[in-house]
Design a protein around this motif. Structure first.
Motif, PDB file in Angstrom:
ATOM      1  N   CYS A 116       0.791  -1.243   0.022  1.00  0.00           N
ATOM      2  CA  CYS A 116       0.139   0.047   0.083  1.00  0.00           C
ATOM      3  C   CYS A 116       0.922   1.190  -0.093  1.00  0.00           C
ATOM      4  O   CYS A 116       0.546   2.245  -0.786  1.00  0.00           O
ATOM      5  CB  CYS A 116      -0.827   0.013   1.157  1.00  0.00           C
ATOM      6  N   LEU A 117       1.964   1.296   0.770  1.00  0.00           N
ATOM      7  CA  LEU A 117       2.710   2.395   0.864  1.00  0.00           C
ATOM      8  C   LEU A 117       3.917   2.613  -0.170  1.00  0.00           C
ATOM      9  O   LEU A 117       4.142   3.674  -0.397  1.00  0.00           O
ATOM     10  CB  LEU A 117       3.702   2.332   2.248  1.00  0.00           C
ATOM     11  N   ALA A 118       4.096   1.486  -0.751  1.00  0.00           N
ATOM     12  CA  ALA A 118       4.647   1.631  -2.310  1.00  0.00           C
ATOM     13  C   ALA A 118       4.055   2.328  -3.499  1.00  0.00           C
ATOM     14  O   ALA A 118       4.612   2.558  -4.434  1.00  0.00           O
ATOM     15  CB  ALA A 118       5.271   0.365  -2.455  1.00  0.00           C
ATOM     16  N   HIS A 119       2.701   2.166  -3.217  1.00  0.00           N
ATOM     17  CA  HIS A 119       1.754   2.825  -4.460  1.00  0.00           C
ATOM     18  C   HIS A 119       1.714   4.244  -4.517  1.00  0.00           C
ATOM     19  O   HIS A 119       1.372   4.787  -3.593  1.00  0.00           O
ATOM     20  CB  HIS A 119       0.342   1.964  -4.258  1.00  0.00           C
ATOM     21  N   SER A 120       2.162   4.955  -5.600  1.00  0.00           N
ATOM     22  CA  SER A 120       2.012   6.157  -5.931  1.00  0.00           C
ATOM     23  C   SER A 120       2.631   7.137  -4.849  1.00  0.00           C
ATOM     24  O   SER A 120       3.834   7.232  -4.278  1.00  0.00           O
ATOM     25  CB  SER A 120       0.554   6.509  -6.270  1.00  0.00           C
ATOM     26  N   ASP A 121       1.668   8.038  -4.190  1.00  0.00           N
ATOM     27  CA  ASP A 121       1.900   9.101  -3.195  1.00  0.00           C
ATOM     28  C   ASP A 121       0.874   9.064  -2.352  1.00  0.00           C
ATOM     29  O   ASP A 121      -0.519   8.652  -2.687  1.00  0.00           O
ATOM     30  CB  ASP A 121       2.448  10.396  -3.644  1.00  0.00           C
ATOM     31  N   PRO A 122       1.072   9.740  -1.166  1.00  0.00           N
ATOM     32  CA  PRO A 122      -0.207   9.688  -0.270  1.00  0.00           C
ATOM     33  C   PRO A 122      -1.308  10.474  -0.749  1.00  0.00           C
ATOM     34  O   PRO A 122      -2.480   9.993  -0.158  1.00  0.00           O
ATOM     35  CB  PRO A 122       0.503  10.959   0.976  1.00  0.00           C
ATOM     36  N   LEU A 123      -1.246  11.387  -1.480  1.00  0.00           N
ATOM     37  CA  LEU A 123      -2.376  12.025  -2.251  1.00  0.00           C
ATOM     38  C   LEU A 123      -3.498  10.958  -3.192  1.00  0.00           C
ATOM     39  O   LEU A 123      -4.531  10.967  -2.838  1.00  0.00           O
ATOM     40  CB  LEU A 123      -2.191  13.214  -3.007  1.00  0.00           C
ATOM     41  N   ILE A 124      -2.590  10.284  -3.837  1.00  0.00           N
ATOM     42  CA  ILE A 124      -3.293   9.366  -4.934  1.00  0.00           C
ATOM     43  C   ILE A 124      -3.915   8.398  -3.799  1.00  0.00           C
ATOM     44  O   ILE A 124      -4.987   7.668  -4.105  1.00  0.00           O
ATOM     45  CB  ILE A 124      -2.411   8.940  -5.795  1.00  0.00           C
ATOM     46  N   ARG A 125      -3.045   7.679  -2.891  1.00  0.00           N
ATOM     47  CA  ARG A 125      -3.610   6.829  -1.776  1.00  0.00           C
ATOM     48  C   ARG A 125      -4.854   7.060  -1.025  1.00  0.00           C
ATOM     49  O   ARG A 125      -5.542   6.173  -0.613  1.00  0.00           O
ATOM     50  CB  ARG A 125      -2.441   6.332  -1.008  1.00  0.00           C
ATOM     51  N   ASN A 126      -5.136   8.502  -0.986  1.00  0.00           N
ATOM     52  CA  ASN A 126      -6.303   8.893  -0.458  1.00  0.00           C
ATOM     53  C   ASN A 126      -7.508   8.537  -1.367  1.00  0.00           C
ATOM     54  O   ASN A 126      -8.762   8.571  -0.911  1.00  0.00           O
ATOM     55  CB  ASN A 126      -6.150  10.262  -0.062  1.00  0.00           C
ATOM     56  N   ARG A 127      -7.404   8.162  -2.701  1.00  0.00           N
ATOM     57  CA  ARG A 127      -8.417   7.983  -3.650  1.00  0.00           C
ATOM     58  C   ARG A 127      -8.250   6.661  -3.960  1.00  0.00           C
ATOM     59  O   ARG A 127      -9.322   5.985  -4.249  1.00  0.00           O
ATOM     60  CB  ARG A 127      -8.383   8.902  -4.859  1.00  0.00           C
ATOM     61  N   ALA A 128      -7.181   6.138  -4.423  1.00  0.00           N
ATOM     62  CA  ALA A 128      -6.990   4.673  -5.154  1.00  0.00           C
ATOM     63  C   ALA A 128      -7.507   3.684  -4.042  1.00  0.00           C
ATOM     64  O   ALA A 128      -7.289   3.814  -2.710  1.00  0.00           O
ATOM     65  CB  ALA A 128      -5.666   4.409  -5.377  1.00  0.00           C
ATOM     66  N   THR A 129      -8.087   2.669  -4.510  1.00  0.00           N
ATOM     67  CA  THR A 129      -8.638   1.609  -3.567  1.00  0.00           C
ATOM     68  C   THR A 129      -7.965   0.404  -3.892  1.00  0.00           C
ATOM     69  O   THR A 129      -7.310  -0.087  -4.971  1.00  0.00           O
ATOM     70  CB  THR A 129     -10.300   1.377  -3.733  1.00  0.00           C
ATOM     71  N   VAL A 130      -7.888  -0.547  -2.894  1.00  0.00           N
ATOM     72  CA  VAL A 130      -7.368  -1.720  -3.046  1.00  0.00           C
ATOM     73  C   VAL A 130      -8.230  -2.601  -4.095  1.00  0.00           C
ATOM     74  O   VAL A 130      -7.493  -3.162  -4.877  1.00  0.00           O
ATOM     75  CB  VAL A 130      -7.375  -2.779  -1.628  1.00  0.00           C
TER      76      VAL A 130
ATOM     77  N   LYS B  17      10.045  -3.663  -4.210  1.00  0.00           N
ATOM     78  CA  LYS B  17       9.626  -2.944  -5.581  1.00  0.00           C
ATOM     79  C   LYS B  17      10.873  -2.049  -6.010  1.00  0.00           C
ATOM     80  O   LYS B  17      11.438  -1.436  -5.142  1.00  0.00           O
ATOM     81  CB  LYS B  17       8.456  -2.134  -5.328  1.00  0.00           C
ATOM     82  N   ILE B  18      11.273  -2.348  -7.254  1.00  0.00           N
ATOM     83  CA  ILE B  18      12.096  -1.467  -7.923  1.00  0.00           C
ATOM     84  C   ILE B  18      11.582  -0.555  -9.119  1.00  0.00           C
ATOM     85  O   ILE B  18      10.591  -1.275  -9.815  1.00  0.00           O
ATOM     86  CB  ILE B  18      13.088  -2.317  -8.672  1.00  0.00           C
ATOM     87  N   GLY B  19      11.844   0.642  -9.094  1.00  0.00           N
ATOM     88  CA  GLY B  19      11.125   1.442 -10.197  1.00  0.00           C
ATOM     89  C   GLY B  19      12.285   2.489 -10.623  1.00  0.00           C
ATOM     90  O   GLY B  19      13.217   2.555  -9.997  1.00  0.00           O
ATOM     91  N   ARG B  20      12.158   3.310 -11.481  1.00  0.00           N
ATOM     92  CA  ARG B  20      13.115   4.335 -12.043  1.00  0.00           C
ATOM     93  C   ARG B  20      13.064   5.646 -11.048  1.00  0.00           C
ATOM     94  O   ARG B  20      14.178   6.217 -11.031  1.00  0.00           O
ATOM     95  CB  ARG B  20      12.909   4.915 -13.402  1.00  0.00           C
ATOM     96  N   ARG B  21      12.068   5.675 -10.140  1.00  0.00           N
ATOM     97  CA  ARG B  21      12.423   6.580  -9.273  1.00  0.00           C
ATOM     98  C   ARG B  21      11.463   6.310  -7.935  1.00  0.00           C
ATOM     99  O   ARG B  21      10.679   5.223  -7.983  1.00  0.00           O
ATOM    100  CB  ARG B  21      11.574   8.172  -9.411  1.00  0.00           C
ATOM    101  N   GLU B  22      11.536   7.017  -6.966  1.00  0.00           N
ATOM    102  CA  GLU B  22      10.955   6.797  -5.558  1.00  0.00           C
ATOM    103  C   GLU B  22       9.303   6.700  -5.642  1.00  0.00           C
ATOM    104  O   GLU B  22       8.814   5.651  -4.940  1.00  0.00           O
ATOM    105  CB  GLU B  22      11.682   7.727  -4.539  1.00  0.00           C
ATOM    106  N   ALA B  23       8.734   7.703  -6.121  1.00  0.00           N
ATOM    107  CA  ALA B  23       7.521   7.951  -6.151  1.00  0.00           C
ATOM    108  C   ALA B  23       6.856   8.117  -7.650  1.00  0.00           C
ATOM    109  O   ALA B  23       7.481   8.439  -8.367  1.00  0.00           O
ATOM    110  CB  ALA B  23       7.024   9.107  -5.352  1.00  0.00           C
ATOM    111  N   LEU B  24       5.315   7.737  -7.388  1.00  0.00           N
ATOM    112  CA  LEU B  24       4.656   7.868  -8.691  1.00  0.00           C
ATOM    113  C   LEU B  24       5.116   7.180 -10.053  1.00  0.00           C
ATOM    114  O   LEU B  24       5.118   7.539 -11.184  1.00  0.00           O
ATOM    115  CB  LEU B  24       4.825   9.364  -9.114  1.00  0.00           C
TER     116      LEU B  24
END
Length: 264
Positions: free
Chosen positions: A70-84, A157-164
């Motif tokens: 959950c915490l690896a997904h996007s950023d806090p603002l998007i996590r306020n809208r995005a659902t499991v 998780k590995i991505g090209r940058r830390e968030a989003l």
């Protein structure tokens, strides 16, 4: 098409990836809100956001891999809208929540004009953006049996940058201390549909003494379970290398949690 948080659907609409006649908003349906907990399981309803799930005491205490995803997904603002549930219903191979839900044996609750039914998450997602869901059905919740006794979990998780950023590769490992230890390993962004490393799990579950050789053998078996592609985010070879490294780290993290008094 129906929407809950809409964080995937709105992007798809802007990119003309989907063209529905209507978009039906579910956010005013009270029965689809919240998280229910019982002695045996947790029920994450369709409108429960990632931040709601991440802040729930039972998730923090007993489902650490789901918390980390959950915490690896996007950023806090998007996590306020995005659902499991929305993350699962998008059914994209890089969906962060799918791997830990698979490791925790989650089931999908479905309601439709013909009645209610349940499916295991690996049976529910049949391919990229494909689900075993009829046109007159919606997902109302996801249920997870809460682990009994000592357990551990890790999502890396590995991505090209830390968030989003969408995952280039990710690995989830859980371990449960029963009569013997039971390991489960699943992946993100390296297979077209949810998959577990069954042979790697069998090796780990059959050993009485964990050492570096056993871990290395399990990692090699895990690599054989996935089938990554090359795309704009990463090459197949890079993804396989990341599966190797992340799986090794995740297994070691779970062992350390069990032996060092980690999450229970």
């Amino acid at each position: 098409m129906v929407k809950s948080g809409g964080t995937d659907l709105i992007v798809w609409l802007h990119k003309s990836l989907v063209n529905p006649d209507y978009v039906i908003d579910l956010t005013k349906i009270e029965q689809l809100k919240g998280i229910e907990i019982s002695k045996e399981c947790i029920e994450i309803k369709a409108l429960a956001t990632l931040n709601e799930v991440a802040s729930h005491p039972s998730v923090k205490e007993r489902l650490p891999a789901l918390l980390q995803a959950c915490l690896a997904h996007s950023d806090p603002l998007i996590r306020n809208r995005a659902t499991v549930v929305g993350n699962v219903c998008s059914a994209i191979p890089s969906g962060d929540l799918i791997a830990p839900l698979l490791c925790y044996g989650a089931v999908v609750e479905i309601a439709g004009t013909s009645g209610n039914r349940t499916l295991r998450i690996d049976d529910f997602i049949t391919g990229p953006k494909q689900m075993a869901l009829a046109v007159d059905e919606i997902v109302t919740a996801i249920k997870i049996a809460l682990p009994e006794g000592k357990s551990a979990g890790c999502y890396l998780k590995i991505g090209r940058r830390e968030a989003l950023d969408i995952a280039q590769a990710a690995v989830c490992c859980t371990a449960f201390e029963k009569v013997t230890r039971e390991f489960r390993i699943s992946f993100c962004a390296v297979s077209p549909r949810p998959v577990r490393a069954i042979e790697a799990e069998r090796l780990l579950n059959g050993t009485t003494k964990m050492d570096s050789d056993i871990v290395d053998r399990a990692v090699k078996l895990a690599m054989e379970a996935v089938n990554p592609i090359t795309d704009v985010r990463a090459s197949r070879e890079y993804r396989l290398a990341m599966v190797e490294e992340l799986t090794r780290r995740a297994i070691k993290s779970c062992v350390e949690q069990l032996e060092g008094g980690g999450p229970t």
